[in-house]
Design an enzyme around this catalytic site. Structure first.
Site, PDB file in Angstrom:
ATOM      1  N   SER A 160       1.858  87.530  53.238  1.00  0.00           N
ATOM      2  CA  SER A 160       2.619  88.605  53.869  1.00  0.00           C
ATOM      3  C   SER A 160       4.116  88.470  53.709  1.00  0.00           C
ATOM      4  CB  SER A 160       2.290  88.678  55.357  1.00  0.00           C
ATOM      5  OG  SER A 160       2.584  87.447  55.965  1.00  0.00           O
TER       6      SER A 160
ATOM      7  N   ASP B 219       4.621  94.531  62.698  1.00  0.00           N
ATOM      8  CA  ASP B 219       3.464  93.830  63.239  1.00  0.00           C
ATOM      9  C   ASP B 219       2.835  94.550  64.423  1.00  0.00           C
ATOM     10  OD1 ASP B 219       4.752  90.482  62.617  1.00  0.00           O
ATOM     11  OD2 ASP B 219       3.855  91.990  61.321  1.00  0.00           O
TER      12      ASP B 219
ATOM     13  N   HIS C 150       6.914  85.588  60.108  1.00  0.00           N
ATOM     14  CA  HIS C 150       7.416  86.907  59.750  1.00  0.00           C
ATOM     15  C   HIS C 150       8.892  87.006  60.105  1.00  0.00           C
ATOM     16  CE1 HIS C 150       3.242  89.095  59.697  1.00  0.00           C
ATOM     17  NE2 HIS C 150       3.478  88.410  58.601  1.00  0.00           N
TER      18      HIS C 150
END
Lengths: 192, 219
Positions: free
Chosen positions: B88, B161, B134
């Site tokens: 990701s 998210d 992230h």
């Protein structure tokens, strides 16, 4: 002390120690030797909408961006993660920061980005947690996260102040015409 | 002052004296010295009574543990070194890269790559909560109380998210979810962990091999 296992052991240990030392030195050159001179300017081109959402106000804005980040690239730079962020203060929160546009630059030759009327990207919303966006002054900040080939990451930014949201709610007359840009990701949805 | 120094000296000497050492080593020697055949004796014949193979094995394990725990203390993060397991954050972080984390009280701002844990999230029984790496894209910090709300998004994901369902019901991340910030990066080194993750038999084989090597080493 002369078996093949001893030799292999010392070879691997010495090799990995040297490799670790070289990695640390490489990362140190980014902070001790490399000098960067980015020339950046950003300003809002047009504030397309300011409106009430379920939990707070939100806004759409397109920006003019001119950023020459080629001098930030060093021999240890893998990519730059560039983002444009709006920051403002409201009665409820003294710090609000919302990213409105991002891009990834992997090549020094493509590091001078110039966009006029850059539309917002649909992954990002400029939203607040209360209804106080109208008439609020805001800053636009261009920040670039330098992601190295090996070693320490660091982030630099340039801020520009003196902008203000309009004092009344409004939306574009035909919302369908508001063009949004695709964000740089490629995985639809989100994975962990 | 003189007396205190002498006392300290005496204590130090008694700690490193051979009597105490052999006494302690006997404790690690499964109780009775010489009752079990030492692996070393098979290879080089009965030599002088030096450290037992089991002690050296114990030393290796405990020194690794000491090093790891010191790192946890220094960085303030429960897992100071993580291996990237998902795609990701491409093209910045690929699967198998190593990330070094540092947890400080400095509040999270947009652009920081944060590592967070969601212990409340629904999981299959037996599944562990894996930390997610992230980037913060929205930050709201309250005036009163300093409570901070964070929204994150993976660089390679198209959605943030919360919209992508990663948060498992909560609208924002709070400071207690954040385990640290990414401060360092090392490519490719974590490939071994990936292989061990995907094929657990390799992990057991590697541990058995390592144990065997330590037991049969000459020092």
């Amino acid at each position: 002390m002369h078996s093949i296992w001893h030799r292999l052991n010392s070879l691997l240990t010495y090799g990995s120690t040297v490799l670790l030392a070289v990695c640390i030195l490489t990362s140190a050159t980014d902070f001790l030797v490399h000098k960067s001179n980015p020339v950046v300017s950003v300003k809002p081109a047009k504030i397309e909408a300011v409106s009430r959402g379920p939990e707070g106000d939100w806004a759409w804005m397109s920006v003019d961006l001119d950023a020459d980040l080629s001098s930030v690239f060093s021999w240890n730079t893998k990519q730059l993660f560039v983002s444009v962020m709006a920051s403002f203060s409201t009665p409820k929160n003294h710090i609000n920061e919302a990213v409105i546009w991002t891009d990834i630059i992997t090549d020094k030759a493509k590091a001078h980005i110039q966009h006029v009327s850059l539309p917002p990207q649909w992954a990002y919303t400029l939203s607040a947690q209360d209804y106080a966006l109208r008439g609020t002054p805001f800053n636009l900040t261009v920040s670039w996260d330098v992601m190295p080939i090996v070693g320490a990451l660091y982030m630099q930014q340039r801020s520009f102040s003196g902008f203000q949201f309009p004092s009344e709610y409004f939306k574009p007359p035909r919302p369908g015409r508001l063009k949004q840009q695709k964000p740089p990701g490629q995985i639809p949805g989100a994975i962990v | 002052m003189e007396a205190a120094w002498r006392l300290l000296n005496e204590q130090y000497r008694s700690l490193v004296s051979p009597n105490l050492r052999s006494f302690l080593l006997q404790g690690t020697d499964l109780g009775t010295e010489g009752s079990l055949p030492r692996c070393k004796d098979w290879w080089q014949g009965p030599g002088e009574a030096s450290d037992n193979a089991l002690t050296s094995e114990g030393l290796v394990v405990t020194s690794a543990l000491i090093f790891w725990k010191t790192l946890v203390l220094l960085t303030g993060s429960k897992s100071p070194v993580v291996v990237v397991l998902s795609e990701s954050m491409q093209p910045g972080f690929y699967r198998g890269d190593i990330l070094f984390l540092y947890h400080s009280n400095y509040p999270v701002r947009t652009g920081d790559i944060v590592v967070f844990n969601l212990p409340h999230k629904q999981r299959a029984p037996g599944e562990e909560a894996i930390p997610i790496v992230h980037r913060a894209v929205q930050v709201h910090e309250q005036r009163s109380g300093g409570q901070i709300n964070i929204l994150t998004k993976g660089d390679f994901n198209e959605q943030n998210d919360r919209d992508g369902g990663i948060y498992g019901g909560i609208p924002w991340l709070a400071a207690q979810h954040i385990m640290g910030r990414v401060v360092g990066y090392l490519p490719y080194v974590g490939q071994v962990t990936l292989i061990m993750n995907d094929y657990p038999k390799v992990k057991y084989a590697l541990i058995a091999l390592l144990g065997l090597f330590i037991l049969t080493s000459n020092d």
